[in-house]
Design a protein around this motif. Structure first.
Motif, PDB file in Angstrom:
ATOM      1  N   THR A   5       0.963  -1.043   0.102  1.00  0.00           N
ATOM      2  CA  THR A   5       0.030  -0.011  -0.002  1.00  0.00           C
ATOM      3  C   THR A   5       0.895   1.408   0.058  1.00  0.00           C
ATOM      4  O   THR A   5       1.736   1.552   1.010  1.00  0.00           O
ATOM      5  CB  THR A   5      -0.912  -0.094   1.293  1.00  0.00           C
ATOM      6  OG1 THR A   5      -1.657  -1.146   1.275  1.00  0.00           O
ATOM      7  CG2 THR A   5      -1.755   1.295   1.278  1.00  0.00           C
ATOM      8  N   GLN A   6       0.610   2.089  -1.120  1.00  0.00           N
ATOM      9  CA  GLN A   6       1.648   3.200  -1.003  1.00  0.00           C
ATOM     10  C   GLN A   6       0.417   4.672  -0.593  1.00  0.00           C
ATOM     11  O   GLN A   6      -0.508   4.510  -0.974  1.00  0.00           O
ATOM     12  CB  GLN A   6       1.808   3.517  -2.636  1.00  0.00           C
ATOM     13  CG  GLN A   6       2.871   2.604  -3.184  1.00  0.00           C
ATOM     14  CD  GLN A   6       3.149   3.062  -4.523  1.00  0.00           C
ATOM     15  OE1 GLN A   6       3.140   2.000  -5.177  1.00  0.00           O
ATOM     16  NE2 GLN A   6       3.824   4.116  -4.981  1.00  0.00           N
ATOM     17  N   SER A   7       1.299   5.544   0.108  1.00  0.00           N
ATOM     18  CA  SER A   7       0.801   6.700   0.074  1.00  0.00           C
ATOM     19  C   SER A   7       1.690   7.968   0.231  1.00  0.00           C
ATOM     20  O   SER A   7       2.978   7.659   0.351  1.00  0.00           O
ATOM     21  CB  SER A   7       0.005   6.824   1.758  1.00  0.00           C
ATOM     22  OG  SER A   7       1.225   6.589   2.658  1.00  0.00           O
ATOM     23  N   SER A   9      -1.651   8.788  -2.608  1.00  0.00           N
ATOM     24  CA  SER A   9      -1.852   8.352  -4.087  1.00  0.00           C
ATOM     25  C   SER A   9      -1.486   9.242  -5.156  1.00  0.00           C
ATOM     26  O   SER A   9      -1.304   8.971  -6.166  1.00  0.00           O
ATOM     27  CB  SER A   9      -3.185   8.097  -4.397  1.00  0.00           C
ATOM     28  OG  SER A   9      -3.929   6.893  -3.521  1.00  0.00           O
ATOM     29  N   THR A  10      -1.545  10.628  -4.593  1.00  0.00           N
ATOM     30  CA  THR A  10      -1.301  11.689  -5.723  1.00  0.00           C
ATOM     31  C   THR A  10      -0.382  12.630  -4.537  1.00  0.00           C
ATOM     32  O   THR A  10      -0.752  13.018  -3.540  1.00  0.00           O
ATOM     33  CB  THR A  10      -2.418  12.492  -6.094  1.00  0.00           C
ATOM     34  OG1 THR A  10      -3.280  11.645  -6.823  1.00  0.00           O
ATOM     35  CG2 THR A  10      -2.079  13.461  -7.065  1.00  0.00           C
ATOM     36  N   CYS A  23       5.616   3.460   1.338  1.00  0.00           N
ATOM     37  CA  CYS A  23       5.151   2.021   0.881  1.00  0.00           C
ATOM     38  C   CYS A  23       5.018   1.122   2.133  1.00  0.00           C
ATOM     39  O   CYS A  23       6.036   0.933   2.750  1.00  0.00           O
ATOM     40  CB  CYS A  23       5.983   1.437  -0.006  1.00  0.00           C
ATOM     41  SG  CYS A  23       5.513  -0.077  -0.723  1.00  0.00           S
ATOM     42  N   THR A  85       4.618   8.687 -12.249  1.00  0.00           N
ATOM     43  CA  THR A  85       4.238   7.925 -11.323  1.00  0.00           C
ATOM     44  C   THR A  85       5.109   6.945 -10.901  1.00  0.00           C
ATOM     45  O   THR A  85       5.788   6.163 -11.398  1.00  0.00           O
ATOM     46  CB  THR A  85       2.921   7.074 -12.017  1.00  0.00           C
ATOM     47  OG1 THR A  85       1.888   7.976 -12.446  1.00  0.00           O
ATOM     48  CG2 THR A  85       2.325   6.166 -10.745  1.00  0.00           C
ATOM     49  N   TYR A  87       6.053   3.589  -8.539  1.00  0.00           N
ATOM     50  CA  TYR A  87       5.354   2.020  -7.765  1.00  0.00           C
ATOM     51  C   TYR A  87       6.494   1.345  -6.909  1.00  0.00           C
ATOM     52  O   TYR A  87       7.609   1.283  -7.227  1.00  0.00           O
ATOM     53  CB  TYR A  87       5.084   1.007  -9.045  1.00  0.00           C
ATOM     54  CG  TYR A  87       4.076   1.406  -9.825  1.00  0.00           C
ATOM     55  CD1 TYR A  87       4.300   2.290 -10.880  1.00  0.00           C
ATOM     56  CD2 TYR A  87       2.567   1.243  -9.436  1.00  0.00           C
ATOM     57  CE1 TYR A  87       3.224   2.663 -11.846  1.00  0.00           C
ATOM     58  CE2 TYR A  87       1.571   1.504 -10.138  1.00  0.00           C
ATOM     59  CZ  TYR A  87       1.869   2.427 -11.401  1.00  0.00           C
ATOM     60  OH  TYR A  87       0.857   2.876 -12.378  1.00  0.00           O
ATOM     61  N   GLN A 100      -0.195   0.304  -5.421  1.00  0.00           N
ATOM     62  CA  GLN A 100      -0.912   0.956  -6.687  1.00  0.00           C
ATOM     63  C   GLN A 100      -0.503   2.131  -7.184  1.00  0.00           C
ATOM     64  O   GLN A 100      -1.260   2.540  -8.129  1.00  0.00           O
ATOM     65  CB  GLN A 100      -2.406   1.212  -5.609  1.00  0.00           C
ATOM     66  CG  GLN A 100      -2.333   2.351  -5.013  1.00  0.00           C
ATOM     67  CD  GLN A 100      -1.750   2.297  -3.626  1.00  0.00           C
ATOM     68  OE1 GLN A 100      -0.860   1.398  -3.317  1.00  0.00           O
ATOM     69  NE2 GLN A 100      -1.893   3.554  -2.897  1.00  0.00           N
ATOM     70  N   THR A 102       1.830   6.164  -7.015  1.00  0.00           N
ATOM     71  CA  THR A 102       1.785   7.325  -6.589  1.00  0.00           C
ATOM     72  C   THR A 102       2.021   8.453  -7.726  1.00  0.00           C
ATOM     73  O   THR A 102       3.304   8.152  -8.063  1.00  0.00           O
ATOM     74  CB  THR A 102       2.871   7.734  -5.284  1.00  0.00           C
ATOM     75  OG1 THR A 102       2.357   6.885  -3.972  1.00  0.00           O
ATOM     76  CG2 THR A 102       2.775   9.000  -4.845  1.00  0.00           C
TER      77      THR A 102
END
Lengths: 107, 122
Positions: A5-7, A9-10, A23, A85, A87, A100, A102
Motif C-alpha cells: 500500500t502506497q501513500s 496516491s497523488t 510504501c 508515477t 510504484y 497501487q 503514487t
C-alpha cells in the motif's frame, strides 16, 4: 498474500522540493523491495532495489530506505524530469507484488 | 545491451484468441527469465507470470493462472503471452520484462519491452 500500500496516491510539489513516498507491506518483507518510475506511455524504469540500492545510472537525488513493513522513496530535489508515477514492488523467489502507485504532479 | 521488442497493438473481439510476442534483441533468451506485467487503462501494474526459456518452466500469479499461457521459443529468442478466449476485461497494455539476479539471488525486473496494447471489444 502480501499486500503493498502506497501513500499518498497523488502528490503535488514544486521543482526543487524534497518529497517522500511511503510504501507499507501487509507483513514483513525484510528488504525485498524495489521502486519504479513510470512516465505516461512508457514502460516502468527500475530505480532502487533491496530497499536502498540505487540501480546503475539512476541519479543520486533518489534514495530509498526502510525494512520490514515500512519503506520510503525520497527525491531530494525534484527535477522537471521526475514528475511521473512511482510504484513500489515486493519481490521474492516466485512472484512480484506492486503497490497501487503514487502520481507525482507539478504544483 | 538487453533490449526487448514487443509485437504491435491488436484489436480483438470477445471470445477470440490472441498471442503477443516479446523478442530479445542482442542476447540469448536462455539466460534471461521473461515476465509479463499487465496495466489496465489508467491503473497500476500487475505481475502475471514468468518463464525460464532455458527449460520452459513457468510460474503464474493465481490471478491469471488458467486464463493465459506463457511460452517461449529459444530458437527465435522470443517469448509469448497467449489467450484462448479473450474477455473485454483483458483490454490493457502488456509489458514483458527481464533482468538479473541481485546479490541475494532474487530476480530484478530491470529491462522492459515497450508494451503491447490489446483492445478487446465487440
Amino acid at each position: 498474500d502480501i499486500q503493498m500500500t502506497q501513500s499518498p496516491s497523488t502528490l503535488s510539489a514544486f521543482v526543487g522540493d524534497r518529497v517522500t513516498i511511503t510504501c507499507r507491506a501487509s507483513q514483513s518483507i525484510s528488504s525485498w523491495l524495489a521502486w519504479y518510475q513510470q512516465k505516461p506511455g512508457k514502460a516502468p524504469k527500475l530505480l532502487i532495489y533491496k530497499a536502498s540500492t540505487l540501480e546503475t545510472g539512476v541519479p543520486s537525488r533518489f534514495s530509498g530506505s526502510g525494512s520490514g513493513t515500512e519503506f520510503t522513496l525520497t527525491i531530494s530535489s525534484l527535477q522537471p524530469d521526475d514528475f511521473a508515477t512511482y510504484y513500489c514492488q515486493h519481490y521474492n523467489s516466485h512472484s512480484y507484488t506492486f503497490g497501487q502507485g503514487t502520481k507525482l504532479e507539478i504544483k | 545491451e538487453v533490449q526487448l521488442v514487443q509485437s504491435g497493438p491488436d484489436v480483438k473481439k470477445p471470445g477470440e484468441s490472441l498471442r503477443i510476442s516479446c523478442k530479445g534483441a542482442g542476447f540469448s533468451l536462455t539466460t534471461y527469465w521473461i515476465n509479463w506485467v499487465r496495466q489496465m487503462p489508467g491503473k497500476g501494474l500487475e505481475w502475471m507470470g514468468r518463464i525460464d526459456p532455458s527449460d520452459s518452466d513457468t510460474n503464474y500469479s493465481p490471478s491469471f493462472q488458467g486464463h493465459v499461457t506463457i511460452s517461449a521459443d529459444r530458437s527465435l529468442s522470443t517469448a509469448y503471452l497467449q489467450w484462448s478466449s479473450l474477455r473485454a476485461s483483458d483490454t490493457a497494455m502488456y509489458y514483458c520484462a527481464t533482468g538479473y539476479f541481485d546479490s541475494s539471488a532474487y530476480y530484478l525486473l530491470a529491462y522492459w519491452g515497450q508494451g503491447t496494447l490489446v483492445i478487446v471489444s465487440s
